[in-house]
Write a protein that holds these residues in place. Structure first.
Motif, PDB file in Angstrom:
ATOM      1  N   ALA A 152       0.855  -1.188   0.000  1.00 43.82           N
ATOM      2  CA  ALA A 152       0.000   0.000   0.000  1.00 43.82           C
ATOM      3  C   ALA A 152       0.890   1.237   0.000  1.00 43.82           C
ATOM      4  CB  ALA A 152      -0.918   0.011   1.216  1.00 43.82           C
ATOM      5  N   GLU A 153       0.383   2.318  -0.597  1.00 50.66           N
ATOM      6  CA  GLU A 153       1.146   3.553  -0.686  1.00 50.66           C
ATOM      7  C   GLU A 153       0.297   4.746  -0.269  1.00 50.66           C
ATOM      8  OE1 GLU A 153       4.334   2.920  -4.289  1.00 50.66           O
ATOM      9  OE2 GLU A 153       2.525   4.085  -4.679  1.00 50.66           O
ATOM     10  N   VAL A 154       0.987   5.762   0.226  1.00 56.54           N
ATOM     11  CA  VAL A 154       0.379   7.063   0.474  1.00 56.54           C
ATOM     12  C   VAL A 154       1.156   8.058  -0.377  1.00 56.54           C
ATOM     13  CG1 VAL A 154      -0.166   8.849   2.148  1.00 56.54           C
ATOM     14  CG2 VAL A 154      -0.266   6.452   2.825  1.00 56.54           C
ATOM     15  N   ASP A 155       0.527   8.540  -1.455  1.00 58.45           N
ATOM     16  CA  ASP A 155       1.158   9.541  -2.310  1.00 58.45           C
ATOM     17  C   ASP A 155       0.887  10.919  -1.717  1.00 58.45           C
ATOM     18  OD1 ASP A 155       1.999   7.595  -4.138  1.00 58.45           O
ATOM     19  OD2 ASP A 155       0.082   7.679  -5.190  1.00 58.45           O
ATOM     20  N   MET A 156       1.899  11.767  -1.696  1.00 53.66           N
ATOM     21  CA  MET A 156       1.740  13.085  -1.106  1.00 53.66           C
ATOM     22  C   MET A 156       2.223  14.151  -2.077  1.00 53.66           C
ATOM     23  SD  MET A 156       3.124  14.619   2.499  1.00 53.66           S
ATOM     24  CE  MET A 156       2.301  13.360   3.440  1.00 53.66           C
ATOM     25  N   THR A 157       1.390  15.185  -2.237  1.00 52.26           N
ATOM     26  CA  THR A 157       1.747  16.391  -2.972  1.00 52.26           C
ATOM     27  C   THR A 157       1.634  17.552  -2.001  1.00 52.26           C
ATOM     28  OG1 THR A 157       0.817  15.436  -4.981  1.00 52.26           O
ATOM     29  CG2 THR A 157       1.193  17.817  -4.974  1.00 52.26           C
ATOM     30  N   PHE A 158       2.592  18.467  -2.045  1.00 50.54           N
ATOM     31  CA  PHE A 158       2.558  19.568  -1.086  1.00 50.54           C
ATOM     32  C   PHE A 158       3.005  20.876  -1.731  1.00 50.54           C
ATOM     33  CE2 PHE A 158       6.207  16.821  -0.494  1.00 50.54           C
ATOM     34  CZ  PHE A 158       7.289  17.674  -0.633  1.00 50.54           C
ATOM     35  N   VAL A 159       2.440  21.954  -1.192  1.00 52.65           N
ATOM     36  CA  VAL A 159       2.792  23.318  -1.575  1.00 52.65           C
ATOM     37  C   VAL A 159       3.181  24.036  -0.288  1.00 52.65           C
ATOM     38  CG1 VAL A 159       1.972  25.474  -2.582  1.00 52.65           C
ATOM     39  CG2 VAL A 159       1.157  23.291  -3.483  1.00 52.65           C
ATOM     40  N   ILE A 160       4.348  24.640  -0.280  1.00 54.73           N
ATOM     41  CA  ILE A 160       4.895  25.219   0.936  1.00 54.73           C
ATOM     42  C   ILE A 160       5.312  26.663   0.677  1.00 54.73           C
ATOM     43  CG2 ILE A 160       6.810  25.074   2.580  1.00 54.73           C
ATOM     44  CD1 ILE A 160       6.823  22.051   2.050  1.00 54.73           C
TER      45      ILE A 160
ATOM     46  N   ASN B  94      -1.463  17.293   0.561  1.00 55.34           N
ATOM     47  CA  ASN B  94      -2.541  16.443   0.070  1.00 55.34           C
ATOM     48  C   ASN B  94      -2.051  15.007   0.066  1.00 55.34           C
ATOM     49  OD1 ASN B  94      -3.521  14.994  -2.677  1.00 55.34           O
ATOM     50  ND2 ASN B  94      -5.190  16.046  -1.652  1.00 55.34           N
ATOM     51  N   LYS B  95      -2.746  14.139   0.831  1.00 57.45           N
ATOM     52  CA  LYS B  95      -2.382  12.719   0.905  1.00 57.45           C
ATOM     53  C   LYS B  95      -3.427  11.896   0.166  1.00 57.45           C
ATOM     54  CE  LYS B  95      -1.964  12.841   5.446  1.00 57.45           C
ATOM     55  NZ  LYS B  95      -1.679  12.450   6.827  1.00 57.45           N
ATOM     56  N   ASP B  96      -2.954  11.049  -0.742  1.00 59.18           N
ATOM     57  CA  ASP B  96      -3.805  10.169  -1.535  1.00 59.18           C
ATOM     58  C   ASP B  96      -3.367   8.733  -1.256  1.00 59.18           C
ATOM     59  OD1 ASP B  96      -5.562   9.148  -3.401  1.00 59.18           O
ATOM     60  OD2 ASP B  96      -4.244   9.562  -5.105  1.00 59.18           O
ATOM     61  N   ALA B  97      -4.160   7.997  -0.478  1.00 55.56           N
ATOM     62  CA  ALA B  97      -3.789   6.652  -0.043  1.00 55.56           C
ATOM     63  C   ALA B  97      -4.487   5.581  -0.881  1.00 55.56           C
ATOM     64  CB  ALA B  97      -4.147   6.464   1.422  1.00 55.56           C
ATOM     65  N   ASP B  98      -3.852   4.415  -0.969  1.00 53.98           N
ATOM     66  CA  ASP B  98      -4.467   3.263  -1.618  1.00 53.98           C
ATOM     67  C   ASP B  98      -5.754   2.871  -0.901  1.00 53.98           C
ATOM     68  OD1 ASP B  98      -2.426   3.113  -3.460  1.00 53.98           O
ATOM     69  OD2 ASP B  98      -1.389   1.458  -2.465  1.00 53.98           O
ATOM     70  N   ALA B  99      -6.655   2.222  -1.625  1.00 50.66           N
ATOM     71  CA  ALA B  99      -7.950   1.815  -1.065  1.00 50.66           C
ATOM     72  C   ALA B  99      -7.801   0.812   0.079  1.00 50.66           C
ATOM     73  CB  ALA B  99      -8.830   1.230  -2.165  1.00 50.66           C
ATOM     74  N   SER B 100      -6.684   0.084   0.148  1.00 44.27           N
ATOM     75  CA  SER B 100      -6.499  -0.905   1.210  1.00 44.27           C
ATOM     76  C   SER B 100      -6.171  -0.259   2.565  1.00 44.27           C
ATOM     77  CB  SER B 100      -5.393  -1.885   0.827  1.00 44.27           C
ATOM     78  OG  SER B 100      -4.188  -1.196   0.603  1.00 44.27           O
ATOM     79  N   LEU B 101      -5.889   1.026   2.581  1.00 41.26           N
ATOM     80  CA  LEU B 101      -5.622   1.734   3.832  1.00 41.26           C
ATOM     81  C   LEU B 101      -6.906   2.346   4.372  1.00 41.26           C
ATOM     82  CD1 LEU B 101      -2.256   3.427   2.853  1.00 41.26           C
ATOM     83  CD2 LEU B 101      -2.583   1.571   4.482  1.00 41.26           C
ATOM     84  N   PRO B 102      -6.959   2.699   5.645  1.00 41.84           N
ATOM     85  CA  PRO B 102      -8.182   3.296   6.207  1.00 41.84           C
ATOM     86  C   PRO B 102      -8.563   4.580   5.469  1.00 41.84           C
ATOM     87  CG  PRO B 102      -6.627   2.758   7.942  1.00 41.84           C
ATOM     88  CD  PRO B 102      -5.927   2.526   6.648  1.00 41.84           C
ATOM     89  N   PRO B 103      -9.869   4.897   5.411  1.00 42.11           N
ATOM     90  CA  PRO B 103     -10.320   6.087   4.678  1.00 42.11           C
ATOM     91  C   PRO B 103      -9.708   7.388   5.181  1.00 42.11           C
ATOM     92  CG  PRO B 103     -12.198   4.752   5.375  1.00 42.11           C
ATOM     93  CD  PRO B 103     -10.980   4.141   5.974  1.00 42.11           C
ATOM     94  N   ASP B 104      -9.353   7.462   6.474  1.00 43.40           N
ATOM     95  CA  ASP B 104      -8.775   8.706   6.976  1.00 43.40           C
ATOM     96  C   ASP B 104      -7.336   8.918   6.519  1.00 43.40           C
ATOM     97  OD1 ASP B 104      -7.604   6.766   8.512  1.00 43.40           O
ATOM     98  OD2 ASP B 104      -8.086   7.681  10.435  1.00 43.40           O
ATOM     99  N   ALA B 105      -6.753   7.941   5.803  1.00 46.92           N
ATOM    100  CA  ALA B 105      -5.415   8.125   5.243  1.00 46.92           C
ATOM    101  C   ALA B 105      -5.442   9.101   4.068  1.00 46.92           C
ATOM    102  CB  ALA B 105      -4.827   6.791   4.814  1.00 46.92           C
ATOM    103  N   ASN B 106      -6.617   9.260   3.408  1.00 48.76           N
ATOM    104  CA  ASN B 106      -6.792  10.293   2.389  1.00 48.76           C
ATOM    105  C   ASN B 106      -7.166  11.577   3.107  1.00 48.76           C
ATOM    106  OD1 ASN B 106      -6.442   8.894  -0.099  1.00 48.76           O
ATOM    107  ND2 ASN B 106      -8.401   7.896   0.267  1.00 48.76           N
ATOM    108  N   ASP B 107      -6.325  12.586   2.996  1.00 51.41           N
ATOM    109  CA  ASP B 107      -6.586  13.781   3.773  1.00 51.41           C
ATOM    110  C   ASP B 107      -5.828  14.959   3.193  1.00 51.41           C
ATOM    111  OD1 ASP B 107      -7.746  15.211   5.786  1.00 51.41           O
ATOM    112  OD2 ASP B 107      -6.579  14.316   7.403  1.00 51.41           O
ATOM    113  N   ASP B 108      -6.358  16.155   3.420  1.00 48.27           N
ATOM    114  CA  ASP B 108      -5.663  17.407   3.154  1.00 48.27           C
ATOM    115  C   ASP B 108      -5.347  18.018   4.507  1.00 48.27           C
ATOM    116  OD1 ASP B 108      -6.028  17.069   0.427  1.00 48.27           O
ATOM    117  OD2 ASP B 108      -7.878  18.231   0.407  1.00 48.27           O
ATOM    118  N   GLU B 109      -4.080  18.394   4.711  1.00 52.25           N
ATOM    119  CA  GLU B 109      -3.669  18.893   6.012  1.00 52.25           C
ATOM    120  C   GLU B 109      -2.775  20.104   5.887  1.00 52.25           C
ATOM    121  OE1 GLU B 109      -1.772  15.727   8.112  1.00 52.25           O
ATOM    122  OE2 GLU B 109      -3.496  14.409   7.921  1.00 52.25           O
ATOM    123  N   LEU B 110      -2.808  20.935   6.918  1.00 53.49           N
ATOM    124  CA  LEU B 110      -1.848  22.013   7.057  1.00 53.49           C
ATOM    125  C   LEU B 110      -0.701  21.513   7.921  1.00 53.49           C
ATOM    126  CD1 LEU B 110      -4.108  25.133   7.661  1.00 53.49           C
ATOM    127  CD2 LEU B 110      -2.906  24.475   5.568  1.00 53.49           C
TER     128      LEU B 110
END
Length: 143
Positions: free
Chosen positions: A49-57, A81-97
């Protein structure tokens, strides 16, 4: 280009990093910058499983002139911005500061360009990965 490493035990290993930066100097010592980056964290459980992350700083930097070498410190705020695989919990997809801080060095080999080396710590407000380090190396060119 560089690497990322998460402090989360479930996201092991060192992963590749790609960033691009624009910097604007308001004085010879103080600069403001925008950074866009991407990376991906591999999860140990479930495997593959992967968590892809894109960020602007957005950061402010202060540098010290030491001849050809200019060490600097930097810090600022970012949107992650975190984009997680479907096999991870739904809260792994998230936008955070998050906040980041660190430092680096510019090594001038010419009047308008310098190799750069930098390390920063990133602290996010939400779920994993919530703290990680970035290390990067690249080339700066002044227009």
């Amino acid at each position: 280009f560089g690497f990322t490493a998460s402090f989360d035990a479930n996201l092991g290993g060192v992963e590749p990093l790609h960033t691009g930066t624009f910097k604007y100097y308001t004085t010879p010592r103080v600069s403001w910058r925008g950074l866009l980056g991407t990376t991906s964290f591999d999860a140990d459980n479930p495997s593959d499983a992967e968590v892809d992350m894109t960020f602007v700083i957005g950061n402010v930097s202060y540098n010290w002139e030491q001849g050809w070498v200019h060490p600097y410190v930097t810090g600022g705020i970012g949107f992650y911005n975190k984009d997680a695989d479907a096999s991870l919990p739904p809260d792994a997809n998230d936008d955070e500061l998050g906040l980041n801080f660190g430092g680096g060095v510019d090594w001038f080999l010419g009047a308008r360009w310098a190799p750069k080396f930098e390390g920063t710590l990133h602290i996010l407000g939400g779920d994993d990965p919530d703290n990680f380090i970035l290390g990067s190396a690249g080339v700066k060119w002044w227009f």
